[in-house]
Design a protein around this motif. Sequence first.
Motif, PDB file in Angstrom:
ATOM      1  N   HIS A   1     -22.768 -82.625  58.832  1.00  0.00           N
ATOM      2  CA  HIS A   1     -23.198 -81.800  59.961  1.00  0.00           C
ATOM      3  C   HIS A   1     -23.967 -80.598  59.424  1.00  0.00           C
ATOM      4  CE1 HIS A   1     -21.079 -83.935  63.100  1.00  0.00           C
ATOM      5  NE2 HIS A   1     -19.956 -83.870  62.416  1.00  0.00           N
TER       6      HIS A   1
ATOM      7  N   ASP B   1     -14.608 -80.268  66.710  1.00  0.00           N
ATOM      8  CA  ASP B   1     -13.651 -80.207  65.608  1.00  0.00           C
ATOM      9  C   ASP B   1     -12.940 -78.852  65.587  1.00  0.00           C
ATOM     10  OD1 ASP B   1     -14.161 -82.761  64.677  1.00  0.00           O
ATOM     11  OD2 ASP B   1     -15.770 -82.110  63.330  1.00  0.00           O
TER      12      ASP B   1
ATOM     13  N   MET C   1     -15.764 -88.562  56.631  1.00  0.00           N
ATOM     14  CA  MET C   1     -16.357 -87.246  56.808  1.00  0.00           C
ATOM     15  C   MET C   1     -17.826 -87.400  57.205  1.00  0.00           C
ATOM     16  SD  MET C   1     -14.768 -84.927  53.746  1.00  0.00           S
ATOM     17  CE  MET C   1     -13.010 -84.752  53.529  1.00  0.00           C
ATOM     18  N   THR C   2     -18.221 -86.596  58.202  1.00  0.00           N
ATOM     19  CA  THR C   2     -19.569 -86.683  58.720  1.00  0.00           C
ATOM     20  C   THR C   2     -20.384 -85.500  58.233  1.00  0.00           C
ATOM     21  OG1 THR C   2     -18.682 -87.716  60.695  1.00  0.00           O
ATOM     22  CG2 THR C   2     -20.917 -86.895  60.831  1.00  0.00           C
TER      23      THR C   2
ATOM     24  N   ARG D   1     -18.060 -80.827  56.540  1.00  0.00           N
ATOM     25  CA  ARG D   1     -17.929 -82.265  56.278  1.00  0.00           C
ATOM     26  C   ARG D   1     -16.472 -82.716  56.313  1.00  0.00           C
ATOM     27  NH1 ARG D   1     -22.277 -81.393  52.601  1.00  0.00           N
ATOM     28  NH2 ARG D   1     -20.876 -81.303  50.801  1.00  0.00           N
TER      29      ARG D   1
ATOM     30  N   ASP E   1     -14.654 -82.342  58.751  1.00  0.00           N
ATOM     31  CA  ASP E   1     -14.368 -82.381  60.191  1.00  0.00           C
ATOM     32  C   ASP E   1     -13.831 -81.043  60.689  1.00  0.00           C
ATOM     33  OD1 ASP E   1     -15.219 -85.042  60.325  1.00  0.00           O
ATOM     34  OD2 ASP E   1     -13.224 -85.782  59.814  1.00  0.00           O
ATOM     35  N   ARG E   2     -14.583 -79.996  60.358  1.00  0.00           N
ATOM     36  CA  ARG E   2     -14.301 -78.658  60.847  1.00  0.00           C
ATOM     37  C   ARG E   2     -15.592 -78.072  61.440  1.00  0.00           C
ATOM     38  NH1 ARG E   2     -10.245 -80.664  59.594  1.00  0.00           N
ATOM     39  NH2 ARG E   2      -8.495 -79.841  58.365  1.00  0.00           N
TER      40      ARG E   2
ATOM     41  N   GLY F   1     -21.419 -78.082  61.877  1.00  0.00           N
ATOM     42  CA  GLY F   1     -20.464 -79.116  62.234  1.00  0.00           C
ATOM     43  C   GLY F   1     -20.395 -79.387  63.722  1.00  0.00           C
ATOM     44  N   ASN F   2     -19.388 -80.141  64.085  1.00  0.00           N
ATOM     45  CA  ASN F   2     -19.192 -80.618  65.448  1.00  0.00           C
ATOM     46  C   ASN F   2     -18.312 -79.632  66.219  1.00  0.00           C
ATOM     47  OD1 ASN F   2     -18.507 -81.978  67.793  1.00  0.00           O
ATOM     48  ND2 ASN F   2     -18.166 -83.942  66.781  1.00  0.00           N
TER      49      ASN F   2
END
Length: 286
Positions: A4, A29, A1-2, A55, A57-58, A25-26
């Motif tokens: 963002h 995603d 998990m990143t 986090r 990935d959404r 987030g991204n």
Amino acid sequence: MTDHPSHGERLVEIDDVGLCFETFGNPADPAILLIDGATASMLWWETELCERIARGDRFVIRYDNRDTGRSTSYPPGRPGYTFTDLAGDALGILDALHIERAHVVCRSMSGGLGLIIGVDHPDRVESLTFVSTSTGADGLPPPSDELADGIPAAPDPTDSGAVVDFVVASAKACSGGSPYFDETAMRALVERDVARTRDIAATLVNHYAMSFDGSSRDAAALKAPTLVVHGDHDPVFPLPHGHALRDAIPGATLLILEGAGHDLPKPLWDVFVPALLQHTGGGRPR
């Protein structure tokens, strides 16, 4: 998990209506569009909650409905829109972000917006999540007596301190005596919300004054995978409303938040967020 963080608030014009939104987030995603209920700006989807979902990935989107926050405001008691217009705003936000399909999460009054979007625009919806809402069917339990007793008289909208006190007291009543209600955190949120709102007098009344056209859509017509989330302390829509909504939507799943009222208290995010991530990832909450 990143990790963002927020990309900052932005204002978009959609058919001469200004809507303020914020993303986390991204953008690559899967998108989750958060829509809140009556009188609630996007701040009621707390920043930390949005970051936690991102986090996973959404790509999380929250926004101010008309007559809340920094979005277009109308004269108090004279909203220049209908319920269907608010559903169109949600789709307009997706269009502005060039998102064809999103996971739509609706809380309280906006459950009706999710119903309109899901029935009339199924091609735009990957999944639906209904939080603290209802079918509105006859025979379901009314709001609790304690709810009415806990909501004070409407404040003078020119007195920001009185408005803050009113909203905090109302939020406490809507918590249904939840052990998780945090009055200090709630007051801080409400103070920020009142300070950034264009016209708090309009916020307090206009969502209740609009025409609820389009809200008669049949939940049985929904095709998107659906998660129903409901607190067992909810005094606005007692728990049978959550059961009824689950039963009305083909294949829907019900997640009961033990100890929650008509809200999503922070101590239960460890339950809600994993369930939402699983639901929006194609799985079913356990």
